[in-house]
Scaffold this motif. Structure first.
Motif, PDB file in Angstrom:
ATOM      1  N   ILE A 199      40.821  37.727  50.566  1.00 13.68           N
ATOM      2  CA  ILE A 199      39.512  37.101  50.385  1.00 13.68           C
ATOM      3  C   ILE A 199      39.703  35.700  49.828  1.00 13.68           C
ATOM      4  N   VAL A 200      39.059  34.714  50.446  1.00 13.63           N
ATOM      5  CA  VAL A 200      39.066  33.380  49.844  1.00 13.63           C
ATOM      6  C   VAL A 200      37.651  33.062  49.364  1.00 13.63           C
ATOM      7  N   PHE A 220      37.535  39.519  39.487  1.00  8.00           N
ATOM      8  CA  PHE A 220      37.816  40.768  38.768  1.00  8.00           C
ATOM      9  C   PHE A 220      37.604  41.988  39.668  1.00  8.00           C
ATOM     10  N   ALA A 221      36.488  42.017  40.388  1.00  3.14           N
ATOM     11  CA  ALA A 221      36.150  43.195  41.197  1.00  3.14           C
ATOM     12  C   ALA A 221      37.142  43.377  42.347  1.00  3.14           C
ATOM     13  N   LEU A 222      37.489  42.285  43.009  1.00  2.00           N
ATOM     14  CA  LEU A 222      38.380  42.383  44.173  1.00  2.00           C
ATOM     15  C   LEU A 222      39.786  42.823  43.739  1.00  2.00           C
ATOM     16  N   GLN A 223      40.244  42.268  42.620  1.00  2.00           N
ATOM     17  CA  GLN A 223      41.581  42.645  42.142  1.00  2.00           C
ATOM     18  C   GLN A 223      41.625  44.106  41.699  1.00  2.00           C
ATOM     19  N   LEU A 224      40.534  44.550  41.084  1.00  2.20           N
ATOM     20  CA  LEU A 224      40.454  45.942  40.631  1.00  2.20           C
ATOM     21  C   LEU A 224      40.595  46.911  41.820  1.00  2.20           C
ATOM     22  N   GLN A 225      40.171  46.438  42.995  1.00  5.11           N
ATOM     23  CA  GLN A 225      40.227  47.288  44.189  1.00  5.11           C
ATOM     24  C   GLN A 225      41.451  46.999  45.054  1.00  5.11           C
ATOM     25  N   LEU A 278      27.963  44.191  44.847  1.00  7.04           N
ATOM     26  CA  LEU A 278      27.338  44.232  46.176  1.00  7.04           C
ATOM     27  C   LEU A 278      28.191  43.473  47.191  1.00  7.04           C
ATOM     28  N   ASP A 279      28.907  42.443  46.732  1.00  7.43           N
ATOM     29  CA  ASP A 279      29.807  41.718  47.641  1.00  7.43           C
ATOM     30  C   ASP A 279      30.946  42.642  48.105  1.00  7.43           C
ATOM     31  N   SER A 280      31.577  43.334  47.157  1.00  7.65           N
ATOM     32  CA  SER A 280      32.665  44.246  47.529  1.00  7.65           C
ATOM     33  C   SER A 280      32.150  45.400  48.385  1.00  7.65           C
TER      34      SER A 280
END
Ligand code: NCD
Length: 309
Positions: free
Chosen positions: A160-161, A177-182, A143-145
């Motif tokens: 993103i920090v 994990f989610a941010l890097q995946l995207q 939900l954050d992403s």
């Protein structure tokens, strides 16, 4: 492809980029649904879901329950405090007794790392991890992403920090994990005592100067200090923490640019973030909460499609 590559949602680390695309496209549809006058679809009328919360929760529990009801599933709720867990029952016995009532999906929050993975190996139901100790909180990261994508158009290439107590935060790890995946770039910022020693091995940079971290980023995701998970003193005082790592309007005004402010809640107003920042136009904190329902509807709906009916 419009299917998930996983049978359960245990952590972001098990997902592939396509899974995130599929979840977000499905969530787009459900976001439209929950903004209709009749906020409900009959998709899961034949599905029963148990929400098992062995740890406290406000947002996550309500958000899952609402998501399930908006999909027309039957819902049962369980909170450890009022249950036979206190009488010495094991986790598997508790869950198997619930499953004997013909439950298809279990949403579980538990204080132990790996509780969801353990359950998925021992019981015959779809498992959704709603937070396992200090480990992962996959629907929060999704939900954050999703909220970043909604605000900035895309997550790819964004900076993103994550600020605060990284060491005890399942939100931090799942977000990384989610941010890097995207394809986003991630830094963490906080007292060195609250940053895991091996964070660099995840490809994450550390910045201990808050001002520099904010100057670098497009988005700051601000975390609460998880006092309940601390058995040691990690910094001298809350006042000092706030002076060094608290986000206030003055700091933001001096950046010379706008950044997006996020927080998973619960907020300790005046500690990690001041009220004027939390309630400002740059904050998407309540959008995160709204998007949580749509994203959880998507995850539940997609997993339910794999159940033989
Ligand atoms: C977080 C959690 O429980 O991990 N909150 C949430 O789910 N919205 C973060 C926290 O407790 O600080």
């Amino acid at each position: 492809m419009s299917e998930l590559s996983v049978e359960h949602l245990l952590g972001i680390k098990y997902l592939k980029p396509n899974d995130i695309d599929v979840i977000f496209k499905t969530a787009d549809h459900f976001k439209e649904v929950i903004n209709r006058p009749i906020k409900k679809v009959p998709s899961l009328r034949d599905i029963t879901i148990a929400n098992l919360f062995f740890e406290n929760s406000t947002r996550t529990k309500l958000s899952f329950e609402l998501a399930e009801k908006r999909l027309s599933a039957d819902v049962i709720n369980f909170s450890a405090g009022q249950s036979s867990v206190k009488k010495g029952e094991t986790l598997i016995d508790t869950v198997n007794n619930i499953l004997a009532m013909k439950v298809d999906i279990v949403v579980m929050r538990h204080g132990n790392v790996g509780a969801g993975v353990f359950l998925s190996k021992h019981v015959d139901a779809k498992i959704i991890n709603a937070g396992d100790g200090t480990h992962e909180h996959p629907t929060q990261a999704l939900l954050d992403s999703y909220s970043i994508r909604e605000k900035l158009g895309t997550v790819k290439g964004k900076k993103i920090v994550i600020v605060g107590d990284i060491l005890h935060s399942r939100v931090a790890l799942s977000n990384i994990f989610a941010l890097q995946l995207q394809g986003a770039e991630v830094k963490v910022c906080g007292p060195t005592t609250l940053i895991p020693k091996h964070i660099a091995s995840l490809g994450v940079k550390v910045e201990t100067n808050l001002k520099k971290a904010l100057e670098w980023c497009d988005v700051a995701n601000v975390l609460r200090v998880q006092h309940e998970r601390m058995d040691l003193k990690y910094f001298p005082s809350t006042r000092e923490y706030t002076q060094l790592f608290g986000i206030n309007q003055d700091i933001l005004d001096n950046l010379g640019k706008k950044i997006v402010i996020m927080h998973p809640g619960p907020i300790n107003r005046g500690v990690e973030i001041t009220s004027d920042v939390a309630d400002s136009n740059d904050s998407i904190i309540l959008n995160q909460v709204e998007n949580g329902v749509a994203v959880r509807m998507a995850v539940i709906y997609l997993l339910a499609q794999q159940i033989k009916r």
